[in-house]
Design a protein around this motif. Structure first.
Motif, mmCIF file in Angstrom:
data_model
loop_
_atom_site.group_PDB
_atom_site.id
_atom_site.type_symbol
_atom_site.label_atom_id
_atom_site.label_comp_id
_atom_site.label_asym_id
_atom_site.label_seq_id
_atom_site.Cartn_x
_atom_site.Cartn_y
_atom_site.Cartn_z
ATOM 1 N N TYR A 198 5.959 25.050 13.728
ATOM 2 C CA TYR A 198 4.726 25.571 14.296
ATOM 3 C C TYR A 198 3.728 24.442 14.539
ATOM 4 O O TYR A 198 3.611 23.532 13.721
ATOM 5 N N LYS B 241 0.310 28.792 3.542
ATOM 6 C CA LYS B 241 -0.190 30.094 4.011
ATOM 7 C C LYS B 241 0.376 30.413 5.393
ATOM 8 O O LYS B 241 0.944 31.486 5.611
ATOM 9 N N TYR B 242 0.210 29.498 6.326
ATOM 10 C CA TYR B 242 0.661 29.751 7.694
ATOM 11 C C TYR B 242 2.182 29.707 7.812
ATOM 12 O O TYR B 242 2.766 30.468 8.581
ATOM 13 N N ASN C 188 3.641 32.974 6.962
ATOM 14 C CA ASN C 188 3.255 34.090 7.840
ATOM 15 C C ASN C 188 3.663 33.876 9.305
ATOM 16 O O ASN C 188 3.113 34.538 10.182
ATOM 17 N N GLY D 241 3.362 31.051 11.230
ATOM 18 C CA GLY D 241 2.437 30.200 11.991
ATOM 19 C C GLY D 241 1.039 30.779 12.047
ATOM 20 O O GLY D 241 0.784 31.896 11.591
ATOM 21 N N MET D 242 0.126 29.975 12.601
ATOM 22 C CA MET D 242 -1.252 30.414 12.744
ATOM 23 C C MET D 242 -1.333 31.445 13.863
ATOM 24 O O MET D 242 -0.669 31.300 14.883
ATOM 25 N N LYS D 243 -2.143 32.432 13.669
ATOM 26 C CA LYS D 243 -2.358 33.448 14.691
ATOM 27 C C LYS D 243 -3.637 33.080 15.451
ATOM 28 O O LYS D 243 -4.737 33.203 14.923
ATOM 29 N N TYR E 21 0.159 22.564 14.536
ATOM 30 C CA TYR E 21 -1.020 22.626 13.675
ATOM 31 C C TYR E 21 -2.230 22.015 14.373
ATOM 32 O O TYR E 21 -3.236 22.670 14.575
ATOM 33 N N LEU F 3 -2.910 25.417 3.389
ATOM 34 C CA LEU F 3 -2.842 26.062 4.700
ATOM 35 C C LEU F 3 -1.426 26.021 5.269
ATOM 36 O O LEU F 3 -0.979 26.987 5.894
#
Length: 89
Positions: free
Chosen positions: A3, A79-80, A83, A85-87, A5, A76
């Motif tokens: 993903y 966390k990402y 989940n 990747g970042m949304k 960043y 982070l």
């Protein structure tokens, strides 16, 4: 999965993997790549050990900055990475 960043001002792109389990421990790998005339400068760090498993082309000073970056952003990446990747809206 990998993903995106962030991309730094010098063109260094930072990407991270999903959280994966290895040896009974949850891990994430973070990749730093910067384009050069002959390819890429590359560094890869594995969390939670903060072990640099690849390093090619980056200076010692850049690696110190990346190490600080890793310590500040590790939570982070977990966390990402857990989940998908970042949304980003």
């Amino acid at each position: 999965m990998i993903y995106p960043y962030i991309t730094l001002a010098d063109g260094t792109e930072i990407v991270y993997t999903n959280v994966f389990e290895e040896d009974g421990q949850q891990k994430v790998e973070v990749h730093f790549e910067r384009p050069t005339e002959n390819g890429f400068d590359t560094a890869r760090c594995q969390l939670p050990s903060y072990k640099w498993i690849i390093r090619d082309g980056f200076t010692d000073e850049e690696m110190k900055i990346f190490d600080q970056f890793m310590h500040s952003n590790a939570h982070l990446f977990y966390k990402y990475g857990a989940n998908g990747g970042m949304k980003i809206a």
